[in-house]
Design an enzyme around this catalytic site. Structure first.
Site, short mmCIF file in Angstrom:
data_model
loop_
_atom_site.label_atom_id
_atom_site.label_comp_id
_atom_site.label_asym_id
_atom_site.label_seq_id
_atom_site.Cartn_x
_atom_site.Cartn_y
_atom_site.Cartn_z
N LYS A 9 0.80 -1.24 -0.11
CA LYS A 9 0.18 -0.12 -0.16
C LYS A 9 1.05 1.00 -0.05
CE LYS A 9 -3.98 -1.68 1.96
NZ LYS A 9 -5.01 -1.77 3.23
N TYR A 49 -12.38 -2.27 -4.64
CA TYR A 49 -12.42 -2.49 -3.23
C TYR A 49 -14.06 -2.65 -3.40
CZ TYR A 49 -8.70 -2.48 -0.88
OH TYR A 49 -7.19 -2.41 -0.11
N ASN A 113 -2.13 -0.40 6.56
CA ASN A 113 -1.60 -1.29 7.49
C ASN A 113 -1.01 -1.95 6.05
OD1 ASN A 113 -3.76 -1.90 5.68
ND2 ASN A 113 -4.74 -3.55 6.84
N HIS A 116 -2.01 -5.53 0.68
CA HIS A 116 -3.61 -6.28 1.18
C HIS A 116 -3.67 -7.39 0.76
CE1 HIS A 116 -7.47 -6.62 -0.17
NE2 HIS A 116 -6.91 -7.91 -1.67
N GLU A 127 -9.40 -9.93 -8.21
CA GLU A 127 -7.98 -8.96 -7.74
C GLU A 127 -7.58 -8.90 -9.00
OE1 GLU A 127 -9.19 -8.70 -3.59
OE2 GLU A 127 -7.06 -8.96 -4.06
P1 CMP Z 1 -8.03 -3.94 2.92
O1 CMP Z 1 -7.05 -5.69 3.62
O2 CMP Z 1 -6.75 -3.02 2.10
O3 CMP Z 1 -9.26 -4.01 2.96
C1 CMP Z 1 -9.49 -2.80 3.36
C2 CMP Z 1 -9.10 -2.34 3.96
O4 CMP Z 1 -10.08 -1.22 4.60
C3 CMP Z 1 -8.30 -2.67 5.31
O5 CMP Z 1 -7.94 -3.88 4.72
C4 CMP Z 1 -8.37 -1.23 5.42
O6 CMP Z 1 -6.93 -1.19 5.62
C5 CMP Z 1 -9.12 -0.29 5.63
N1 CMP Z 1 -10.20 -0.28 6.81
C6 CMP Z 1 -9.99 1.59 7.12
N2 CMP Z 1 -11.39 1.37 8.67
C7 CMP Z 1 -11.07 -0.20 8.59
C8 CMP Z 1 -12.26 -0.97 9.18
N3 CMP Z 1 -13.12 0.10 10.22
N4 CMP Z 1 -12.41 -2.60 9.04
C9 CMP Z 1 -12.02 -3.28 8.68
N5 CMP Z 1 -11.20 -2.60 7.44
C10 CMP Z 1 -10.76 -1.46 7.58
#
Ligand code: CMP
Length: 135
Positions: A9, A49, A113, A116, A127
């Site tokens: 990311k 997404y 984070n 993904h 994806e």
């Molecule tokens: P990812 O695995 O990329 O999938 C969706 C992303 O939304 C997730 O990682 C998080 O980085 C982001 N995100 C932000 N807020 C939330 C939340 N409350 N719950 C889950 N995902 C979140």
């Protein structure tokens, strides 16, 4: 061999962590089949997404994921590659991630984070088709 999708990311690319993350993937015997550095257009990010489009964090997620370059990869490994990669990646919120996982080491927040990883073989297929449409 089964494959899945991983994306580094924006904040991790900006911080120059891509080398360390790829090194961990290779040391854990994930084979790197495709890799692409790109920046999401808003429309493509929404498609990628789409499962989260009704969630309260969707607008922030769109803002964040289009904020800089990302690196998408197709990774292969024998067995349940989706689950094996998600174990290595760790919990969505780095605060909950186990030591040794990528998000424990490099994640900064629930949104930032680091990576993904596809959550199912169906998501992986979808994806990969979005990010590598030419193949
Ligand atoms: P990812 O695995 O990329 O999938 C969706 C992303 O939304 C997730 O990682 C998080 O980085 C982001 N995100 C932000 N807020 C939330 C939340 N409350 N719950 C889950 N995902 C979140």
């Amino acid at each position: 061999m089964p494959s899945t999708f991983l994306m580094i990311k924006p904040e991790a690319v900006k911080a120059g962590l891509q080398g360390q993350i790829i090194d961990i993937l290779l040391k854990n015997r994930f084979a790197l089949r495709k890799m692409k550095l790109f920046r999401f257009e808003r429309e493509k990010a929404g498609e990628f997404y789409g499962i989260h489009k009704d969630k309260p964090f969707f607008a922030d997620l769109m803002e964040y994921i289009t904020s800089g370059d990302v690196i998408g990869m197709e990774l292969e490994k024998d067995g349940d590659v989706v689950t094996l990669l998600r174990e290595l990646v760790g919990a969505t919120d780095p605060a909950d991630a186990r030591p040794g996982t990528i998000r424990y080491m490099y994640g900064r927040s629930l949104q930032a984070n680091a990576v993904h990883a596809s959550d199912s073989p169906e998501s992986a297929e979808k994806e990969l088709a979005i990010i590598f449409p030419e193949e």
